[in-house]
Design a protein around this motif. Structure first.
Motif, PDB file in Angstrom:
ATOM      1  N   ASP A   8       0.846  -1.181  -0.039  1.00 36.43           N
ATOM      2  CA  ASP A   8      -0.026   0.055   0.074  1.00 36.43           C
ATOM      3  C   ASP A   8       0.950   0.992   0.014  1.00 36.43           C
ATOM      4  O   ASP A   8       1.833   1.390   0.633  1.00 36.43           O
ATOM      5  CB  ASP A   8      -0.997  -0.027   1.411  1.00 36.43           C
ATOM      6  CG  ASP A   8      -2.260   1.008   1.146  1.00 36.43           C
ATOM      7  OD1 ASP A   8      -1.849   2.084   0.760  1.00 36.43           O
ATOM      8  OD2 ASP A   8      -3.130   0.560   1.225  1.00 36.43           O
ATOM      9  N   ASP A   9       0.435   2.336  -0.842  1.00 38.97           N
ATOM     10  CA  ASP A   9       1.356   3.323  -0.867  1.00 38.97           C
ATOM     11  C   ASP A   9       1.113   4.305   0.329  1.00 38.97           C
ATOM     12  O   ASP A   9       1.741   5.381   0.572  1.00 38.97           O
ATOM     13  CB  ASP A   9       0.933   4.169  -2.234  1.00 38.97           C
ATOM     14  CG  ASP A   9      -0.226   4.752  -2.356  1.00 38.97           C
ATOM     15  OD1 ASP A   9      -1.088   3.868  -2.170  1.00 38.97           O
ATOM     16  OD2 ASP A   9      -0.496   5.786  -2.923  1.00 38.97           O
ATOM     17  N   GLU A  10       0.232   4.300   1.188  1.00 41.92           N
ATOM     18  CA  GLU A  10       0.108   5.047   2.226  1.00 41.92           C
ATOM     19  C   GLU A  10       0.353   4.373   3.698  1.00 41.92           C
ATOM     20  O   GLU A  10      -0.211   3.464   4.130  1.00 41.92           O
ATOM     21  CB  GLU A  10      -1.592   5.349   2.321  1.00 41.92           C
ATOM     22  CG  GLU A  10      -2.033   5.975   1.224  1.00 41.92           C
ATOM     23  CD  GLU A  10      -3.576   6.229   1.330  1.00 41.92           C
ATOM     24  OE1 GLU A  10      -3.977   7.304   1.848  1.00 41.92           O
ATOM     25  OE2 GLU A  10      -4.246   5.665   0.490  1.00 41.92           O
ATOM     26  N   LEU A  17      -3.785  -1.758   8.955  1.00 39.00           N
ATOM     27  CA  LEU A  17      -3.949  -2.999   8.573  1.00 39.00           C
ATOM     28  C   LEU A  17      -3.031  -4.084   9.555  1.00 39.00           C
ATOM     29  O   LEU A  17      -3.468  -5.058   9.858  1.00 39.00           O
ATOM     30  CB  LEU A  17      -3.647  -3.332   6.955  1.00 39.00           C
ATOM     31  CG  LEU A  17      -3.833  -4.646   6.456  1.00 39.00           C
ATOM     32  CD1 LEU A  17      -5.291  -5.108   6.744  1.00 39.00           C
ATOM     33  CD2 LEU A  17      -3.567  -4.950   4.902  1.00 39.00           C
ATOM     34  N   ARG A  18      -1.793  -3.722   9.558  1.00 44.00           N
ATOM     35  CA  ARG A  18      -0.834  -4.364  10.391  1.00 44.00           C
ATOM     36  C   ARG A  18      -1.430  -4.746  11.764  1.00 44.00           C
ATOM     37  O   ARG A  18      -1.649  -5.733  12.266  1.00 44.00           O
ATOM     38  CB  ARG A  18       0.483  -3.796  10.336  1.00 44.00           C
ATOM     39  CG  ARG A  18       1.536  -4.336  11.337  1.00 44.00           C
ATOM     40  CD  ARG A  18       2.739  -3.805  11.549  1.00 44.00           C
ATOM     41  NE  ARG A  18       3.632  -3.540  10.577  1.00 44.00           N
ATOM     42  CZ  ARG A  18       4.384  -4.734  10.179  1.00 44.00           C
ATOM     43  NH1 ARG A  18       4.355  -6.009  10.963  1.00 44.00           N
ATOM     44  NH2 ARG A  18       5.128  -4.313   9.133  1.00 44.00           N
ATOM     45  N   TRP A  19      -1.853  -3.701  12.399  1.00 40.94           N
ATOM     46  CA  TRP A  19      -2.617  -3.577  13.646  1.00 40.94           C
ATOM     47  C   TRP A  19      -3.793  -4.682  13.783  1.00 40.94           C
ATOM     48  O   TRP A  19      -3.871  -5.433  14.633  1.00 40.94           O
ATOM     49  CB  TRP A  19      -3.027  -2.280  14.342  1.00 40.94           C
ATOM     50  CG  TRP A  19      -3.719  -2.177  15.740  1.00 40.94           C
ATOM     51  CD1 TRP A  19      -2.725  -2.162  16.682  1.00 40.94           C
ATOM     52  CD2 TRP A  19      -4.782  -2.525  15.959  1.00 40.94           C
ATOM     53  NE1 TRP A  19      -3.703  -2.243  17.848  1.00 40.94           N
ATOM     54  CE2 TRP A  19      -4.989  -2.357  17.361  1.00 40.94           C
ATOM     55  CE3 TRP A  19      -6.175  -2.592  15.170  1.00 40.94           C
ATOM     56  CZ2 TRP A  19      -6.215  -2.690  18.043  1.00 40.94           C
ATOM     57  CZ3 TRP A  19      -7.404  -2.786  16.003  1.00 40.94           C
ATOM     58  CH2 TRP A  19      -7.240  -2.811  17.277  1.00 40.94           C
ATOM     59  N   HIS A  20      -4.647  -4.519  12.677  1.00 42.08           N
ATOM     60  CA  HIS A  20      -5.753  -5.431  12.764  1.00 42.08           C
ATOM     61  C   HIS A  20      -5.396  -6.803  12.540  1.00 42.08           C
ATOM     62  O   HIS A  20      -5.747  -7.748  13.251  1.00 42.08           O
ATOM     63  CB  HIS A  20      -6.828  -5.006  11.537  1.00 42.08           C
ATOM     64  CG  HIS A  20      -7.621  -3.806  11.980  1.00 42.08           C
ATOM     65  ND1 HIS A  20      -7.228  -2.367  11.650  1.00 42.08           N
ATOM     66  CD2 HIS A  20      -8.769  -3.799  12.528  1.00 42.08           C
ATOM     67  CE1 HIS A  20      -8.395  -1.756  12.161  1.00 42.08           C
ATOM     68  NE2 HIS A  20      -9.341  -2.601  12.662  1.00 42.08           N
ATOM     69  N   ILE A  21      -4.328  -7.041  11.667  1.00 40.97           N
ATOM     70  CA  ILE A  21      -3.993  -8.566  11.201  1.00 40.97           C
ATOM     71  C   ILE A  21      -3.421  -8.918  12.828  1.00 40.97           C
ATOM     72  O   ILE A  21      -3.752 -10.179  13.362  1.00 40.97           O
ATOM     73  CB  ILE A  21      -2.956  -8.638  10.327  1.00 40.97           C
ATOM     74  CG1 ILE A  21      -3.531  -8.359   9.184  1.00 40.97           C
ATOM     75  CG2 ILE A  21      -2.413  -9.833  10.250  1.00 40.97           C
ATOM     76  CD1 ILE A  21      -2.902  -7.962   7.987  1.00 40.97           C
ATOM     77  N   GLU A  22      -2.534  -8.190  13.415  1.00 46.18           N
ATOM     78  CA  GLU A  22      -1.794  -8.793  14.654  1.00 46.18           C
ATOM     79  C   GLU A  22      -2.692  -9.007  15.670  1.00 46.18           C
ATOM     80  O   GLU A  22      -2.477  -9.868  16.583  1.00 46.18           O
ATOM     81  CB  GLU A  22      -0.738  -7.682  14.946  1.00 46.18           C
ATOM     82  CG  GLU A  22       0.298  -7.749  14.172  1.00 46.18           C
ATOM     83  CD  GLU A  22       1.484  -6.600  14.485  1.00 46.18           C
ATOM     84  OE1 GLU A  22       1.249  -5.613  15.248  1.00 46.18           O
ATOM     85  OE2 GLU A  22       2.583  -6.686  13.613  1.00 46.18           O
ATOM     86  N   SER A  36       5.095   0.573  -2.700  1.00 42.87           N
ATOM     87  CA  SER A  36       4.739   0.734  -4.159  1.00 42.87           C
ATOM     88  C   SER A  36       4.598  -0.561  -4.789  1.00 42.87           C
ATOM     89  O   SER A  36       5.074  -1.673  -4.362  1.00 42.87           O
ATOM     90  CB  SER A  36       5.928   1.532  -4.800  1.00 42.87           C
ATOM     91  OG  SER A  36       6.902   0.674  -5.005  1.00 42.87           O
ATOM     92  N   GLY A  37       4.127  -0.467  -5.933  1.00 34.03           N
ATOM     93  CA  GLY A  37       3.909  -1.924  -6.832  1.00 34.03           C
ATOM     94  C   GLY A  37       5.247  -2.355  -7.148  1.00 34.03           C
ATOM     95  O   GLY A  37       5.271  -3.542  -7.159  1.00 34.03           O
ATOM     96  N   LEU A  54      -2.990  -6.076  -0.959  1.00 31.26           N
ATOM     97  CA  LEU A  54      -2.766  -5.422  -2.188  1.00 31.26           C
ATOM     98  C   LEU A  54      -3.862  -4.076  -2.287  1.00 31.26           C
ATOM     99  O   LEU A  54      -4.938  -4.142  -2.566  1.00 31.26           O
ATOM    100  CB  LEU A  54      -2.986  -6.173  -3.439  1.00 31.26           C
ATOM    101  CG  LEU A  54      -2.305  -5.326  -4.677  1.00 31.26           C
ATOM    102  CD1 LEU A  54      -0.852  -5.010  -4.540  1.00 31.26           C
ATOM    103  CD2 LEU A  54      -2.457  -6.503  -5.767  1.00 31.26           C
ATOM    104  N   ASP A  55      -3.404  -2.980  -2.171  1.00 33.58           N
ATOM    105  CA  ASP A  55      -3.771  -1.689  -2.321  1.00 33.58           C
ATOM    106  C   ASP A  55      -4.198  -1.697  -3.959  1.00 33.58           C
ATOM    107  O   ASP A  55      -3.365  -2.083  -4.804  1.00 33.58           O
ATOM    108  CB  ASP A  55      -3.069  -0.527  -1.963  1.00 33.58           C
ATOM    109  CG  ASP A  55      -3.968   0.744  -2.238  1.00 33.58           C
ATOM    110  OD1 ASP A  55      -5.118   0.915  -2.512  1.00 33.58           O
ATOM    111  OD2 ASP A  55      -3.227   2.021  -2.262  1.00 33.58           O
ATOM    112  N   ILE A  56      -5.335  -1.045  -4.533  1.00 37.20           N
ATOM    113  CA  ILE A  56      -5.609  -0.844  -5.974  1.00 37.20           C
ATOM    114  C   ILE A  56      -4.785   0.188  -6.370  1.00 37.20           C
ATOM    115  O   ILE A  56      -4.150   0.194  -7.553  1.00 37.20           O
ATOM    116  CB  ILE A  56      -6.980  -1.285  -6.244  1.00 37.20           C
ATOM    117  CG1 ILE A  56      -7.363  -2.580  -5.944  1.00 37.20           C
ATOM    118  CG2 ILE A  56      -7.249  -0.861  -7.901  1.00 37.20           C
ATOM    119  CD1 ILE A  56      -8.965  -2.982  -6.159  1.00 37.20           C
TER     120      ILE A  56
END
Length: 107
Positions: A8-10, A17-22, A36-37, A54-56
């Motif tokens: 994700d670029d942000e 997202l990392r926090w939610h997954i952990e 970046s891609g 993956l961010d679109i």
């Protein structure tokens, strides 16, 4: 363990997202994150993950463009985006799931 990459670029989106997954997905191991891609492509080739969040919408190379550059997609993809109109395109890439930002813990 599910070996996972976040692309994700942000930075704040990666952190959230990392926090939610952990907190909510202890079976998911975050191997690395990329902003970046181009970095994501390198990470996929290096780590051969089971799953990629993956961010679109990223500058220079979208998530879709990134996937089109891979000869083989042998991992699951969960797209993360703030655009719900791209779900059909995501399905064409055999997306495992599609999460709309901002991320909700229930998703």
């Amino acid at each position: 363990m599910i070996r996972t990459l976040l692309v994700d670029d942000e930075a704040h989106c990666i952190a959230t997202l990392r926090w939610h997954i952990e907190v909510y997905c202890p079976q998911v191991q975050i191997i690395d994150t990329y902003s970046s891609g181009a970095e994501g492509l390198t990470g996929i080739c290096t780590h051969q993950p089971d799953l990629v969040f993956l961010d679109i919408a990223m500058p220079q190379m979208s998530g879709f463009d990134m996937l089109q550059r891979l000869a083989v997609i042998d991992f699951h993809v969960i797209f993360t985006t703030d655009y719900d109109l791209r779900v059909i395109h995501a399905i064409r890439f055999s997306a495992l799931d599609y999460i709309i930002k901002p991320i909700d813990k229930e998703e």
